[in-house]
Design a protein around this motif. Structure first.
Motif, PDB file in Angstrom:
ATOM      1  N   ALA A 127      28.846  49.070  42.517  1.00  0.00           N
ATOM      2  CA  ALA A 127      30.042  49.461  41.328  1.00  0.00           C
ATOM      3  C   ALA A 127      29.095  50.529  40.666  1.00  0.00           C
ATOM      4  CB  ALA A 127      30.336  48.775  40.615  1.00  0.00           C
ATOM      5  N   ALA A 128      27.975  50.383  40.415  1.00  0.00           N
ATOM      6  CA  ALA A 128      27.507  50.301  38.997  1.00  0.00           C
ATOM      7  C   ALA A 128      26.658  52.062  39.659  1.00  0.00           C
ATOM      8  CB  ALA A 128      25.914  49.613  39.414  1.00  0.00           C
ATOM      9  N   GLU A 129      26.365  52.359  41.025  1.00  0.00           N
ATOM     10  CA  GLU A 129      26.191  53.222  41.769  1.00  0.00           C
ATOM     11  C   GLU A 129      26.905  54.660  41.171  1.00  0.00           C
ATOM     12  OE1 GLU A 129      23.486  54.475  43.547  1.00  0.00           O
ATOM     13  OE2 GLU A 129      22.346  52.721  42.598  1.00  0.00           O
ATOM     14  N   ILE A 130      28.689  54.828  41.033  1.00  0.00           N
ATOM     15  CA  ILE A 130      29.304  54.733  41.227  1.00  0.00           C
ATOM     16  C   ILE A 130      30.002  55.446  40.211  1.00  0.00           C
ATOM     17  CG2 ILE A 130      30.012  55.563  44.122  1.00  0.00           C
ATOM     18  CD1 ILE A 130      32.448  54.202  42.919  1.00  0.00           C
ATOM     19  N   ALA A 131      28.891  54.541  38.736  1.00  0.00           N
ATOM     20  CA  ALA A 131      29.464  54.366  37.794  1.00  0.00           C
ATOM     21  C   ALA A 131      29.735  55.731  36.447  1.00  0.00           C
ATOM     22  CB  ALA A 131      28.931  53.869  36.900  1.00  0.00           C
ATOM     23  N   HIS A 132      28.975  56.730  37.120  1.00  0.00           N
ATOM     24  CA  HIS A 132      29.031  57.801  36.617  1.00  0.00           C
ATOM     25  C   HIS A 132      31.104  58.785  37.362  1.00  0.00           C
ATOM     26  CE1 HIS A 132      27.112  58.823  39.755  1.00  0.00           C
ATOM     27  NE2 HIS A 132      27.582  59.927  39.594  1.00  0.00           N
ATOM     28  N   THR A 133      31.421  58.038  37.999  1.00  0.00           N
ATOM     29  CA  THR A 133      32.560  58.894  38.154  1.00  0.00           C
ATOM     30  C   THR A 133      33.523  57.929  38.248  1.00  0.00           C
ATOM     31  OG1 THR A 133      32.570  57.609  40.515  1.00  0.00           O
ATOM     32  CG2 THR A 133      30.592  60.026  39.919  1.00  0.00           C
ATOM     33  N   PRO A 134      34.894  58.877  38.361  1.00  0.00           N
ATOM     34  CA  PRO A 134      36.092  58.117  38.078  1.00  0.00           C
ATOM     35  C   PRO A 134      36.512  57.221  39.763  1.00  0.00           C
ATOM     36  CG  PRO A 134      36.070  60.429  38.214  1.00  0.00           C
ATOM     37  CD  PRO A 134      34.896  60.072  38.680  1.00  0.00           C
ATOM     38  N   ALA A 135      35.851  57.181  40.519  1.00  0.00           N
ATOM     39  CA  ALA A 135      35.906  57.057  42.198  1.00  0.00           C
ATOM     40  C   ALA A 135      35.762  55.423  41.815  1.00  0.00           C
ATOM     41  CB  ALA A 135      35.216  57.317  43.266  1.00  0.00           C
ATOM     42  N   LYS A 136      36.463  54.141  42.941  1.00  0.00           N
ATOM     43  CA  LYS A 136      36.404  53.080  42.641  1.00  0.00           C
ATOM     44  C   LYS A 136      36.507  52.588  44.007  1.00  0.00           C
ATOM     45  CE  LYS A 136      38.413  50.589  38.566  1.00  0.00           C
ATOM     46  NZ  LYS A 136      36.975  49.372  37.984  1.00  0.00           N
ATOM     47  N   VAL A 137      34.738  51.655  43.276  1.00  0.00           N
ATOM     48  CA  VAL A 137      34.753  50.780  45.627  1.00  0.00           C
ATOM     49  C   VAL A 137      35.895  49.767  45.622  1.00  0.00           C
ATOM     50  CG1 VAL A 137      32.752  49.279  46.754  1.00  0.00           C
ATOM     51  CG2 VAL A 137      32.147  51.176  44.659  1.00  0.00           C
ATOM     52  N   THR A 138      36.394  49.477  46.274  1.00  0.00           N
ATOM     53  CA  THR A 138      37.174  48.589  47.199  1.00  0.00           C
ATOM     54  C   THR A 138      36.926  48.132  48.696  1.00  0.00           C
ATOM     55  OG1 THR A 138      39.520  48.642  47.485  1.00  0.00           O
ATOM     56  CG2 THR A 138      38.422  50.280  48.940  1.00  0.00           C
ATOM     57  N   CYS A 139      37.314  46.552  48.756  1.00  0.00           N
ATOM     58  CA  CYS A 139      37.292  45.935  49.305  1.00  0.00           C
ATOM     59  C   CYS A 139      37.773  46.477  50.995  1.00  0.00           C
ATOM     60  CB  CYS A 139      36.559  44.343  49.322  1.00  0.00           C
ATOM     61  SG  CYS A 139      38.163  43.847  48.670  1.00  0.00           S
ATOM     62  N   THR A 140      37.185  45.831  51.465  1.00  0.00           N
ATOM     63  CA  THR A 140      38.312  45.690  53.215  1.00  0.00           C
ATOM     64  C   THR A 140      39.301  43.882  53.733  1.00  0.00           C
ATOM     65  OG1 THR A 140      37.165  45.305  54.931  1.00  0.00           O
ATOM     66  CG2 THR A 140      36.785  47.779  54.630  1.00  0.00           C
ATOM     67  N   ARG A 141      39.670  43.835  54.886  1.00  0.00           N
ATOM     68  CA  ARG A 141      39.776  42.941  55.740  1.00  0.00           C
ATOM     69  C   ARG A 141      39.140  42.467  56.870  1.00  0.00           C
ATOM     70  NH1 ARG A 141      43.530  44.692  58.228  1.00  0.00           N
ATOM     71  NH2 ARG A 141      44.004  42.889  59.834  1.00  0.00           N
ATOM     72  N   LYS A 142      38.006  42.530  56.454  1.00  0.00           N
ATOM     73  CA  LYS A 142      36.751  42.060  56.737  1.00  0.00           C
ATOM     74  C   LYS A 142      36.319  41.056  55.824  1.00  0.00           C
ATOM     75  CE  LYS A 142      35.623  46.528  59.968  1.00  0.00           C
ATOM     76  NZ  LYS A 142      34.912  47.456  60.034  1.00  0.00           N
ATOM     77  N   THR A 143      36.362  40.093  56.422  1.00  0.00           N
ATOM     78  CA  THR A 143      36.034  38.635  55.304  1.00  0.00           C
ATOM     79  C   THR A 143      35.977  37.301  55.813  1.00  0.00           C
ATOM     80  OG1 THR A 143      37.938  38.234  54.657  1.00  0.00           O
ATOM     81  CG2 THR A 143      37.237  40.000  53.514  1.00  0.00           C
ATOM     82  N   ALA A 149      40.782  35.096  50.267  1.00  0.00           N
ATOM     83  CA  ALA A 149      41.107  35.408  48.973  1.00  0.00           C
ATOM     84  C   ALA A 149      40.206  35.268  48.508  1.00  0.00           C
ATOM     85  CB  ALA A 149      42.720  34.304  48.380  1.00  0.00           C
ATOM     86  N   LEU A 150      39.173  33.803  48.382  1.00  0.00           N
ATOM     87  CA  LEU A 150      37.982  33.689  47.337  1.00  0.00           C
ATOM     88  C   LEU A 150      36.672  35.649  47.643  1.00  0.00           C
ATOM     89  CD1 LEU A 150      37.152  30.532  48.883  1.00  0.00           C
ATOM     90  CD2 LEU A 150      38.532  30.890  46.997  1.00  0.00           C
ATOM     91  N   ALA A 151      36.833  35.711  48.509  1.00  0.00           N
ATOM     92  CA  ALA A 151      35.768  36.698  48.171  1.00  0.00           C
ATOM     93  C   ALA A 151      36.959  37.985  48.392  1.00  0.00           C
ATOM     94  CB  ALA A 151      35.717  37.585  50.318  1.00  0.00           C
ATOM     95  N   LYS A 152      37.282  38.911  47.960  1.00  0.00           N
ATOM     96  CA  LYS A 152      38.572  38.699  47.489  1.00  0.00           C
ATOM     97  C   LYS A 152      38.114  38.823  45.882  1.00  0.00           C
ATOM     98  CE  LYS A 152      41.353  41.111  50.624  1.00  0.00           C
ATOM     99  NZ  LYS A 152      41.110  42.909  49.956  1.00  0.00           N
ATOM    100  N   TYR A 153      38.383  37.810  45.017  1.00  0.00           N
ATOM    101  CA  TYR A 153      37.669  37.903  43.822  1.00  0.00           C
ATOM    102  C   TYR A 153      36.557  37.796  43.636  1.00  0.00           C
ATOM    103  CZ  TYR A 153      37.604  33.812  40.105  1.00  0.00           C
ATOM    104  OH  TYR A 153      37.106  33.200  39.269  1.00  0.00           O
ATOM    105  N   ALA A 154      35.610  37.464  44.737  1.00  0.00           N
ATOM    106  CA  ALA A 154      34.260  38.128  44.290  1.00  0.00           C
ATOM    107  C   ALA A 154      34.273  38.768  44.145  1.00  0.00           C
ATOM    108  CB  ALA A 154      33.782  37.459  44.871  1.00  0.00           C
ATOM    109  N   VAL A 155      35.037  39.911  44.880  1.00  0.00           N
ATOM    110  CA  VAL A 155      34.350  41.253  44.722  1.00  0.00           C
ATOM    111  C   VAL A 155      34.825  42.175  43.335  1.00  0.00           C
ATOM    112  CG1 VAL A 155      35.777  43.677  45.227  1.00  0.00           C
ATOM    113  CG2 VAL A 155      34.916  41.767  46.964  1.00  0.00           C
ATOM    114  N   ARG A 156      36.288  41.197  42.790  1.00  0.00           N
ATOM    115  CA  ARG A 156      36.848  41.887  41.054  1.00  0.00           C
ATOM    116  C   ARG A 156      35.743  41.618  39.912  1.00  0.00           C
ATOM    117  NH1 ARG A 156      42.455  40.083  40.971  1.00  0.00           N
ATOM    118  NH2 ARG A 156      42.296  40.811  38.617  1.00  0.00           N
ATOM    119  N   LEU A 157      34.831  40.309  40.033  1.00  0.00           N
ATOM    120  CA  LEU A 157      34.671  40.217  39.899  1.00  0.00           C
ATOM    121  C   LEU A 157      33.545  40.773  39.036  1.00  0.00           C
ATOM    122  CD1 LEU A 157      34.137  35.961  40.260  1.00  0.00           C
ATOM    123  CD2 LEU A 157      34.914  37.330  37.862  1.00  0.00           C
ATOM    124  N   GLY A 158      32.529  41.368  40.200  1.00  0.00           N
ATOM    125  CA  GLY A 158      31.624  42.434  40.383  1.00  0.00           C
ATOM    126  C   GLY A 158      31.869  43.747  40.025  1.00  0.00           C
TER     127      GLY A 158
END
Length: 302
Positions: A127-143, A149-158
């Protein structure tokens, strides 16, 4: 106006079954025979959980649940909250109680903390690498199975966002669906006819001709698979022209088709991808390739 999202919440009822299963796996048929053999039942212990690396904390409620399920007599004192940034030597938790219980719960508590904190920490780097842009990092179903649910929770914390949680909460028409169904636009139209108005529809394309076809069916999102930054910029321009928007109006237009990039995303490529003007960048690396955060439990000696 920019809105800062609240931290996600992970309730005890959402994690208890998973923690219980992990404890049962670890304790097996006879319990912690090492601790039972070496520690008298009457002995008490105080222990601290410390971080040994810089990172972002995730999984405190799972750690709390592990100690509680092993023994409600263990007192769990949290010094940090999920989402907090930590540095080496920071104390996360102090536990006090029967020594046997503290030591028997240790591994499961730390496993959850290390895994989820590792995901949150790596996600924050992306997320820090693209903080200067409007783009958003998002995860996938590869968990890891059972931990989505726990991994996606951690993604949001990041600091990133979640993609769909499963096969039932959004439509993602991929190349194999298109190959069987017969076409990009027809697959989107079929999905629109099948699903209710609250279900988002995304379609994956591997070329700009497919993208143009997809636009004729008005999906909510187009997933641009394995396209380099130059091709992505072309896709953004195609999308802008199809929507009839000026460059200034394009970014904040509420009803236009959103563009997502995936494939060949890592810390060396994500900046250029984001600077192409796309809206989302999906990657499985933040959930499947995140190293654990080094966290340890040490008994306090007097």
């Amino acid at each position: 106006m920019t809105v800062t999202p609240l931290r996600p919440t992970l309730l005890a009822i959402m994690v208890e079954d998973q923690v219980r299963a992990a404890l049962q796996e670890d304790l097996g048929r006879a319990g912690d025979i090492t601790t039972y053999a070496t520690i008298a039942p009457s002995l008490m212990a105080e222990a601290r959980v410390n971080t040994r690396q810089e990172g972002i904390v995730a999984g405190m409620e799972l750690a709390r649940t592990a100690f509680r399920l092993v023994d409600p007599a263990v007192v769990f004192d949290a010094h940090m909250e999920d989402g907090d940034r930590v540095k080496p030597g920071d104390a996360l938790i102090t536990v006090n109680g029967p020594a046997r219980s503290v030591l028997s719960a240790e591994r499961v508590a730390l496993n959850f903390l290390m895994h989820l904190s590792g995901i949150a920490t790596l996600t924050a780097r992306y997320a820090a690498e693209i903080a200067h842009t409007p783009a958003k990092v998002t995860c996938t179903r590869k968990t890891l199975p059972g931990l989505r649910a726990l991994a996606k929770y951690a993604v949001r914390l990041g600091g990133a966002s979640n993609h769909r949680y499963g096969l039932d909460d959004a439509v993602l028409i991929k190349d194999n669906h298109i190959a069987v169904s017969g076409g990009v636009a027809s697959a989107v139209r079929a999905a629109r006819a099948y699903c209710g108005h609250l279900v988002k529809i995304e379609v994956e394309v591997d070329g700009l001709d497919q993208m143009r076809e997809a636009l004729t069916a008005s999906p909510d999102v187009i997933l641009l698979d394995n396209m380099g930054p130059e091709r992505l910029r072309e896709a953004v321009e195609i999308n802008r022209l199809a929507a009839g928007l000026s460059p200034e109006a394009y970014r904040n237009a509420p009803n236009r088709v959103k563009l997502e990039a995936s494939g060949n995303v890592d810390l060396t490529t994500i900046k250029a991808i984001a600077e192409s003007g796309i809206d989302y960048i999906s990657t499985s690396k933040i959930t499947m390739a995140a190293p654990t955060l080094d966290v340890g439990l040490d008994v306090v000696t007097r």
